[in-house]
Design an enzyme around this catalytic site. Sequence first.
Site, PDB file in Angstrom:
ATOM      1  N   ARG A  16     -30.466  22.651 -46.318  1.00  0.00           N
ATOM      2  CA  ARG A  16     -30.720  21.470 -45.488  1.00  0.00           C
ATOM      3  C   ARG A  16     -31.585  21.777 -44.256  1.00  0.00           C
ATOM      4  O   ARG A  16     -32.109  20.873 -43.627  1.00  0.00           O
ATOM      5  CB  ARG A  16     -29.372  20.842 -45.066  1.00  0.00           C
ATOM      6  CG  ARG A  16     -28.636  20.202 -46.215  1.00  0.00           C
ATOM      7  CD  ARG A  16     -27.166  19.926 -45.897  1.00  0.00           C
ATOM      8  NE  ARG A  16     -26.331  21.124 -46.021  1.00  0.00           N
ATOM      9  CZ  ARG A  16     -25.006  21.145 -45.842  1.00  0.00           C
ATOM     10  NH1 ARG A  16     -24.362  20.037 -45.521  1.00  0.00           N
ATOM     11  NH2 ARG A  16     -24.324  22.261 -45.980  1.00  0.00           N
ATOM     12  N   LYS A  23     -30.630  30.569 -42.844  1.00  0.00           N
ATOM     13  CA  LYS A  23     -30.010  29.617 -41.899  1.00  0.00           C
ATOM     14  C   LYS A  23     -29.377  30.252 -40.667  1.00  0.00           C
ATOM     15  O   LYS A  23     -29.670  29.856 -39.531  1.00  0.00           O
ATOM     16  CB  LYS A  23     -28.977  28.736 -42.595  1.00  0.00           C
ATOM     17  CG  LYS A  23     -28.236  27.871 -41.573  1.00  0.00           C
ATOM     18  CD  LYS A  23     -27.494  26.694 -42.136  1.00  0.00           C
ATOM     19  CE  LYS A  23     -26.184  27.004 -42.749  1.00  0.00           C
ATOM     20  NZ  LYS A  23     -25.428  25.795 -43.069  1.00  0.00           N
ATOM     21  N   GLN A  75     -22.981  38.765 -51.139  1.00  0.00           N
ATOM     22  CA  GLN A  75     -22.624  37.748 -52.122  1.00  0.00           C
ATOM     23  C   GLN A  75     -23.911  37.444 -52.891  1.00  0.00           C
ATOM     24  O   GLN A  75     -24.808  36.789 -52.373  1.00  0.00           O
ATOM     25  CB  GLN A  75     -22.097  36.488 -51.406  1.00  0.00           C
ATOM     26  CG  GLN A  75     -21.611  35.420 -52.355  1.00  0.00           C
ATOM     27  CD  GLN A  75     -21.346  34.090 -51.656  1.00  0.00           C
ATOM     28  OE1 GLN A  75     -21.900  33.789 -50.595  1.00  0.00           O
ATOM     29  NE2 GLN A  75     -20.508  33.270 -52.268  1.00  0.00           N
ATOM     30  N   THR A  81     -17.819  28.833 -50.412  1.00  0.00           N
ATOM     31  CA  THR A  81     -17.221  29.584 -49.299  1.00  0.00           C
ATOM     32  C   THR A  81     -16.025  30.425 -49.757  1.00  0.00           C
ATOM     33  O   THR A  81     -15.781  31.512 -49.209  1.00  0.00           O
ATOM     34  CB  THR A  81     -16.794  28.627 -48.171  1.00  0.00           C
ATOM     35  OG1 THR A  81     -16.071  27.526 -48.736  1.00  0.00           O
ATOM     36  CG2 THR A  81     -17.996  28.080 -47.432  1.00  0.00           C
ATOM     37  N   GLY A 142     -15.291  18.600 -43.888  1.00  0.00           N
ATOM     38  CA  GLY A 142     -14.054  18.484 -44.643  1.00  0.00           C
ATOM     39  C   GLY A 142     -13.006  17.819 -43.769  1.00  0.00           C
ATOM     40  O   GLY A 142     -12.980  18.025 -42.553  1.00  0.00           O
ATOM     41  N   ARG A 335     -49.210  37.685 -15.243  1.00  0.00           N
ATOM     42  CA  ARG A 335     -49.051  38.313 -16.564  1.00  0.00           C
ATOM     43  C   ARG A 335     -48.310  39.649 -16.444  1.00  0.00           C
ATOM     44  O   ARG A 335     -48.043  40.130 -15.354  1.00  0.00           O
ATOM     45  CB  ARG A 335     -50.427  38.470 -17.203  1.00  0.00           C
ATOM     46  CG  ARG A 335     -51.041  37.119 -17.607  1.00  0.00           C
ATOM     47  CD  ARG A 335     -52.474  37.266 -18.044  1.00  0.00           C
ATOM     48  NE  ARG A 335     -52.615  38.326 -19.023  1.00  0.00           N
ATOM     49  CZ  ARG A 335     -53.753  38.963 -19.270  1.00  0.00           C
ATOM     50  NH1 ARG A 335     -54.859  38.654 -18.589  1.00  0.00           N
ATOM     51  NH2 ARG A 335     -53.809  39.912 -20.171  1.00  0.00           N
TER      52      ARG A 335
HETATM   53  C1  UD1 Z   1     -17.867  23.828 -44.628  1.00  0.00           C
HETATM   54  C2  UD1 Z   1     -16.454  23.465 -45.120  1.00  0.00           C
HETATM   55  C3  UD1 Z   1     -16.055  22.133 -44.491  1.00  0.00           C
HETATM   56  C4  UD1 Z   1     -16.129  22.233 -42.976  1.00  0.00           C
HETATM   57  C5  UD1 Z   1     -17.502  22.708 -42.497  1.00  0.00           C
HETATM   58  C6  UD1 Z   1     -17.459  23.014 -41.031  1.00  0.00           C
HETATM   59  C7  UD1 Z   1     -16.287  24.364 -47.387  1.00  0.00           C
HETATM   60  C8  UD1 Z   1     -16.308  24.057 -48.825  1.00  0.00           C
HETATM   61  N1  UD1 Z   1     -16.477  23.330 -46.553  1.00  0.00           N
HETATM   62  O1  UD1 Z   1     -18.751  22.841 -45.115  1.00  0.00           O
HETATM   63  O2  UD1 Z   1     -14.726  21.810 -44.887  1.00  0.00           O
HETATM   64  O3  UD1 Z   1     -15.818  20.967 -42.407  1.00  0.00           O
HETATM   65  O4  UD1 Z   1     -17.872  23.913 -43.196  1.00  0.00           O
HETATM   66  O5  UD1 Z   1     -18.736  23.306 -40.511  1.00  0.00           O
HETATM   67  O6  UD1 Z   1     -16.047  25.488 -47.008  1.00  0.00           O
HETATM   68  N2  UD1 Z   1     -21.600  30.301 -47.209  1.00  0.00           N
HETATM   69  C9  UD1 Z   1     -21.615  31.516 -47.837  1.00  0.00           C
HETATM   70  N3  UD1 Z   1     -21.639  31.549 -49.204  1.00  0.00           N
HETATM   71  C10 UD1 Z   1     -21.616  30.425 -49.940  1.00  0.00           C
HETATM   72  C11 UD1 Z   1     -21.595  29.165 -49.294  1.00  0.00           C
HETATM   73  C12 UD1 Z   1     -21.585  29.140 -47.923  1.00  0.00           C
HETATM   74  O7  UD1 Z   1     -21.628  32.571 -47.203  1.00  0.00           O
HETATM   75  O8  UD1 Z   1     -21.619  30.541 -51.182  1.00  0.00           O
HETATM   76  C13 UD1 Z   1     -21.590  30.274 -45.727  1.00  0.00           C
HETATM   77  C14 UD1 Z   1     -22.786  29.579 -45.117  1.00  0.00           C
HETATM   78  O9  UD1 Z   1     -23.810  30.514 -44.793  1.00  0.00           O
HETATM   79  C15 UD1 Z   1     -22.196  28.953 -43.865  1.00  0.00           C
HETATM   80  C16 UD1 Z   1     -20.727  28.760 -44.192  1.00  0.00           C
HETATM   81  O10 UD1 Z   1     -20.463  29.547 -45.319  1.00  0.00           O
HETATM   82  O11 UD1 Z   1     -22.314  29.800 -42.751  1.00  0.00           O
HETATM   83  C17 UD1 Z   1     -20.377  27.305 -44.477  1.00  0.00           C
HETATM   84  O12 UD1 Z   1     -21.147  26.851 -45.584  1.00  0.00           O
HETATM   85  P1  UD1 Z   1     -21.834  25.424 -45.600  1.00  0.00           P
HETATM   86  O13 UD1 Z   1     -22.526  25.255 -46.893  1.00  0.00           O
HETATM   87  O14 UD1 Z   1     -22.590  25.199 -44.365  1.00  0.00           O
HETATM   88  O15 UD1 Z   1     -20.516  24.508 -45.625  1.00  0.00           O
HETATM   89  P2  UD1 Z   1     -20.368  23.014 -45.111  1.00  0.00           P
HETATM   90  O16 UD1 Z   1     -20.900  22.090 -46.130  1.00  0.00           O
HETATM   91  O17 UD1 Z   1     -20.877  22.875 -43.739  1.00  0.00           O
HETATM   92 CA    CA Z   2     -22.010  24.213 -42.385  1.00  0.00          CA
END
Ligand code: UD1
Ligand code: CA
Length: 457
Positions: A16, A23, A75, A81, A142, A335
Amino acid sequence: MKKRYAVILAAGQGTRMKSKLYKVLHPVMGRPMVQHVMNQIKTANLDQIVTVVGFGAEAVEEKIGNGNESKFVIQEEQLGTGHAVQQAEALLKDKEGTTIVVCGDTPLITGQTFQELFDHHEQENASATILSTKVDNPTGYGRVIRNNTGEVERIVEQKDASESELNVKEINTGTYCFDNKSLFRALKEVSNENAQGEYYLPDVIEILRGHDKKVSAFSTPNEEETLGVNDRVALAQAEKVMKNRVNEKHMRNGVTIIDPNNTYIGLDVIIEQDVLIHPGSIIKGNSIIKTNAEIGPHSEIVNCTVGDGTVIHQSVASDSQIGSNTKIGPYANIRPSASIGNKVKIGNFVEVKKSVIGDESKVSHLSYIGDAEIGTNVNVGCGTITVNYDGKNKHLTKIEDDAFIGCNSNLVAPITIGKGSFVAAGSTITKNVPEDSLSVARARQENKEGYAKRLKN
Ligand code: UD1
Ligand code: CA
């Protein structure tokens, strides 16, 4: 005290953000988001920190460093997550203690809030404690679902939520404390049967409940801290919150900031009391601004020390030392490697580079001073230029104490203008000027009387 561990989730690509940059490396106030998270989490006295990285792994490791207490796991595929936390299994699963899981994209949560979460978790003797908060607009987060008696049941993602669940204002901030062993046991039961086809970490909550474990939520009143940065709109919000936090700290320490919404002060900047900062000012890097200095409007100062009582108006300065009671600007460009003394005046459209300017000297208008050593009480006239570059090398111009350089002079370096000497306006000086001399280096003026009138006729 129980042992404490942390898992930082930082493997997501961040679709996004629509960016080539990973990110969690997007900066907030000049520092990658994941580094903010790391700095704050470290204040919680942890025995081990495991950061889960994926896409762009090397860059993350480089930013936050590798050591004994901080390790990285990869990963390979971003399957969610829950799957991300599982990558830390080999390092953590057999350990007794509490594990805090935090997201690399929530850069505003403070060490204090992490500490409060730990405390709450330990007091409640829970298997899991969610850091939650109540927000007016929960879209995208969430939701924390509680039963009739107010106990936490589970977390439901936006995309999986029913109509009534979508109305819940208590959100999951993405930070949790877990009993470490229970966490890794429960993760094995997480499935990916949901709207996004991912292994959700929040599902662990419902799984632990199913095992009759105690699950709790600590709802922080500091809603502002919990912003998750998924796109550039949120990135700008995070910047704003952190900027205000920094400005507020300085104001509470006795700095006047006329318009805090329009003032940008870096995280490492030191500002003494009774400094006055006008709108549109940016102060960054390792800058130190001493008492009674006045900055702005519209000035940018990077890695500079600014002495007490010094005024910098509508100017730019970087990597330089500026003394006390000096006046810079408007429209000056200081400078790198300038060392400017006390009670100096650097006026409009003056550029100074890699030069020393002694106390009480003046360069008031339209000059270039590069690779120069200027003594004390020197007056550099309007339009003077140090001719420092011959196309290959840079050379030094020395102007000794009390010298007076007439307007529009060129000082062709290497050259020394002796103490107390006087250079006539419009001179191009190519030879050293001895002490106390007058040097004139321009064609002698000739007046042809009546000639102009004759031409007109
Ligand atoms: C997540 C939570 C949501 C919460 C929100 C808060 C889940 C499923 N949802 O949603 O409940 O309200 O954060 O900000 O957890 N990441 C990994 N590996 C992955 C996927 C994500 O390391 O396979 C990391 C991302 O880099 C990020 C974090 O996990 O730092 C959260 O992932 P993101 O996709 O941003 O989750 P949200 O949709 O924001
Ligand atoms: Ca997030």
